[in-house]
Scaffold this active site. Structure first.
Site, PDB file in Angstrom:
ATOM      1  N   LYS A  49      -2.117   0.245  -7.234  1.00 40.81           N
ATOM      2  CA  LYS A  49      -2.454   0.309  -5.813  1.00 40.81           C
ATOM      3  C   LYS A  49      -3.964   0.512  -5.648  1.00 40.81           C
ATOM      4  O   LYS A  49      -4.582   1.254  -6.414  1.00 40.81           O
ATOM      5  CB  LYS A  49      -1.670   1.454  -5.162  1.00 40.81           C
ATOM      6  CG  LYS A  49      -1.740   1.482  -3.641  1.00 40.81           C
ATOM      7  CD  LYS A  49      -0.819   2.571  -3.081  1.00 40.81           C
ATOM      8  CE  LYS A  49      -0.847   2.634  -1.568  1.00 40.81           C
ATOM      9  NZ  LYS A  49       0.078   3.661  -1.027  1.00 40.81           N
ATOM     10  N   SER A  95       3.285   2.257   2.525  1.00 37.12           N
ATOM     11  CA  SER A  95       2.021   1.565   2.414  1.00 37.12           C
ATOM     12  C   SER A  95       1.799   0.854   1.076  1.00 37.12           C
ATOM     13  O   SER A  95       0.903   0.023   0.974  1.00 37.12           O
ATOM     14  CB  SER A  95       0.877   2.553   2.641  1.00 37.12           C
ATOM     15  OG  SER A  95       0.833   3.532   1.629  1.00 37.12           O
ATOM     16  N   SER A 136       5.696   6.176   0.999  1.00 34.12           N
ATOM     17  CA  SER A 136       4.977   4.923   0.741  1.00 34.12           C
ATOM     18  C   SER A 136       5.306   4.251  -0.585  1.00 34.12           C
ATOM     19  O   SER A 136       4.891   3.121  -0.821  1.00 34.12           O
ATOM     20  CB  SER A 136       3.466   5.153   0.818  1.00 34.12           C
ATOM     21  OG  SER A 136       3.075   5.326   2.151  1.00 34.12           O
TER      22      SER A 136
END
EC number: 6.3.5.7
Lengths: 156, 529
Positions: free
Chosen positions: B108, B183, B207
């Protein structure tokens, strides 16, 4: 749409549903409270998974969010259109936060995070970071060992 | 729309025939249990059946082929083949293989990677290349893992769809008109599309788990303190954890093991022992008839009430029945504070973000907008650098932390957190694990909730409480509901006691290996293979 049903902000109507748990007290819609929100003009009932919390009050010591002033505090420039958009959205969310005022938290200690062991701080001793050139390379305005910024004015 | 993703069949076969690893996973039959990519890779390397370079090439080919439509990555590393060759040379010299040797890993974009762009999907950090690796990245590299690239996300982790990225919108590999969740949507979609074997995400309020559910992969959120956050760009420090994605429970568990442990650079990381998780991943041939006999499972009543899609509710109830069939003792539990978690979470997350994001000032790194006066420089750099959702959350946090409001919002939310922690503690004293859906619905359409923050926030109801309590939780696919070209995956959330990830992995692995009838491979992948 599932999640809309989970959390719906609907017009004020008579209270109809309360949590039975002993530690939650729902305030009467006519009572005043030092912790009540600024919802005189925006009486709302916030429904969460089939439960309702009245957040209606008659008096309040809180001011509604002033987006321009908040943006100045947070050092964020906003266009007039952004101010307008944020005003509506933030007001809705802050109204929704209001349901927390209805929870009886007397004698409940706040938790700053999950429980965990303490004493994990490392020794407070300086260390040399080997790749400092890379840090300097990331600085947008740099002049010989100094970060360069525009003049600093004291605001009256 | 799907047809645009399909290359000429001969091209795809030619590109992928070099690696049996990928083809085997994508073409596995509907009923065969999913296989660990990490263990399969290791076996293939040890036997000399393939090389790390071959594996790396096949993954890069797959990325080239699928990325124009999926948009999972913000940056693909230019060093993948070089890293692979180095590991091959070590293998040729007879050196011992690290447990992640040859494992292709997506990261990420809010996790710092030295010399590689790390932007948290924000304009304010566009082109930023950190001077150091996050501790999790250092561990991965030390163990032989290869960082293939940086995955897309909602800016600074603020969102549930990955639409709030400043750069691109990632789509769901199961249906290209739907969101992958967020996310960590890029990390979840990349694993679902087999663009990487495993990936790292971060989980502040769900997330990792919600996108895992939307994309049909396993998402593991560890206990607060289990994994160092040194090098993770802070959003809400009392909630943030780094989590793992895999296409199997074993893969997510092995990645977690690799990155766990105390780190002197993160005082919130724990000195608790990290147990060997691999012993939990028995082959299905070694299961007893009731392999989970006596395991107490509590199904959270509040998570199956009104507002949850009927398909999601059915899938969760069927998953509970499957656990019972495996020997679990199922009871219903109530968490009276459950519904209060959502507003408490958003007060805490917004407040902490307003403080954490004050570091992005345009002076020390990131994009700068020059002005005649210093405050103007800050304001313009931040005004142009942050997207709409980030600005809104910072302003809400600024409001909640204002003088005279702190007690009514932030402190009160922290008191509610205490109530939530107590409820979970009581439920986990009676049960080994708790279960719930991972989200109230399967993946929804792109744009469907973009302009309605409260509708978006409501989708986090299943996951935020776990962050407030700091507990470990895992989401794994448990069924499909109608939607998209071939159904949409639904995830089951399993919540455990603090630092008891091993139990979640054991139960999750047995559940996954014995689940019949569904194959959680997106249709586009089956077509490619």
């Amino acid at each position: 749409m599932a999640s809309r049903a989970l959390l719906a902000v609907i017009s004020a109507s008579p209270n109809r549903c309360f949590i039975s748990s002993s530690w939650i007290k729902i305030q009467s819609s006519s009572s005043s409270s030092s912790l009540s929100l600024h919802l005189q003009r925006h009486s709302r009932k916030i429904q969460l998974i089939g439960r309702s919390y009245s957040s209606e009050t008659k008096s309040s010591e809180f001011q509604p969010p002033d987006v321009s002033s908040l943006a100045e505090t947070a050092r964020i420039s906003l266009t007039p259109a952004e101010v307008e958009e944020c005003e509506t959205k933030i007001r809705r969310v802050i109204d929704w936060f209001g349901q927390l005022q209805q929870v009886d938290v007397n004698s409940v200690e706040p938790s700053i995070r999950a429980e965990m062991e303490g004493g994990n701080l490392r020794e407070d001793a300086p260390e040399t970071f080997e790749n400092s050139e890379s840090i300097r390379a990331s600085i947008p305005s740099f002049e010989e060992a100094y970060l360069k910024v525009p003049k600093i004015l004291n605001k009256e | 729309m799907l047809s645009t993703l399909q290359p000429p069949r001969s091209l795809s076969l030619r590109r992928f025939q070099t690696s049996k690893l990928i083809v085997s996973s994508a073409s596995s039959s509907v009923t065969s249990p999913p296989q660990s990519q990490i263990l399969t890779t290791r076996r293939s390397l040890l036997s000399g059946e393939t090389t790390v370079s071959e594996i790396a090439k096949s993954y890069l080919s797959r990325i080239r082929l699928t990325e124009p439509q999926l948009k999972c990555f913000l940056h693909v590393s230019e060093n993948v083949l070089k890293d692979a060759q180095e590991i091959d040379q070590r293998i040729a010299k007879g050196e011992e293989l690290g447990p992640l040797a040859g494992v292709i890993i997506g990261v990420k974009d809010n996790i710092c990677t030295q010399g590689m762009p790390s932007t948290a999907a924000s304009r304010i950090l566009e082109h930023y290349r950190p001077p150091f690796d996050a501790t999790v990245i250092k561990k991965i590299k030390d163990l032989g893992g290869i960082v293939v690239g940086k995955t897309n996300m909602d800016e600074f982790g603020m969102g549930s769809t990955t639409e709030a990225s400043a750069f691109q919108v990632t789509v769901n590999p199961w249906d290209l008109t739907r969101v992958p969740g967020g996310s960590s949507g890029g990390s979840a979609a990349a694993v679902a599309a087999r663009q990487c074997m495993v990936s790292l995400g971060s989980d502040t309020g769900g997330s990792v788990r919600q996108p895992a559910s939307f994309c049909g992969v396993v998402g593991l959120k560890p206990t607060y303190g289990r994994v160092s956050r040194f090098g993770l760009m802070a959003y809400a420090s009392s909630l943030d954890v780094i989590g793992c994605f895999g296409s199997t429970v074993a893969d997510a568990g092995m990645l977690l093991h690799a990155v766990s442990g105390y780190d002197r650079f993160d005082s919130t990381s724990s000195k608790q022992d990290v147990p060997e998780f691999q012993s939990q991943f028995l082959s299905v041939d070694h299961f007893e008839s009731k392999p989970l006999k006596g395991v107490k499972v509590g199904i959270i009543r509040e998570t199956l009430e009104d507002g949850v899609d009927s398909g999601v509710r059915s899938a969760t109830q069927e998953a509970a029945s499957h656990l019972e069939a495996l020997g679990c003792i199922l009871t219903e539990v109530s968490l009276p504070s459950f519904s209060l978690g959502l507003p408490a979470y958003y007060v805490i997350a917004s407040s902490e973000s307003s403080s954490n994001l004050s570091r992005y000032d345009g002076v020390r790194y990131g994009n700068q907008v020059m002005a005649e006066e210093l405050n103007k420089l800050y304001e313009c750099s931040r005004g142009e650098g942050f997207g709409g959702e980030v600005k809104m959350r910072i302003l809400m946090g600024t409001y909640a932390l204002s003088a005279g409001y702190y007690d009514a919002y932030y402190k009160r939310a922290q008191q509610v957190r205490t109530l939530i922690q107590k409820d979970f503690k009581a439920a986990l004293e009676q049960n080994d694990i708790l279960i719930s859906p991972a989200a109230p619905s399967a993946a929804y359409k792109i744009g469907e909730k973009k302009d309605d923050p409260l509708a978006m926030y409501a989708g986090d109801i299943m996951t935020v409480n776990v962050n407030l309590a700091g507990l470990p939780a895992m989401v794994l696919p448990c069924g499909l509901v109608e939607g998209g070209p071939s159904g949409l995956p639904v995830g089951l959330q399993m919540i455990g006691a603090a630092f008891d990830e091993a139990k979640l992995l054991k139960v999750g692995h047995i559940f996954e290996q014995t689940l019949k009838g569904s194959s959680f491979v997106p249709p586009l992948l089956a077509n490619i293979a």
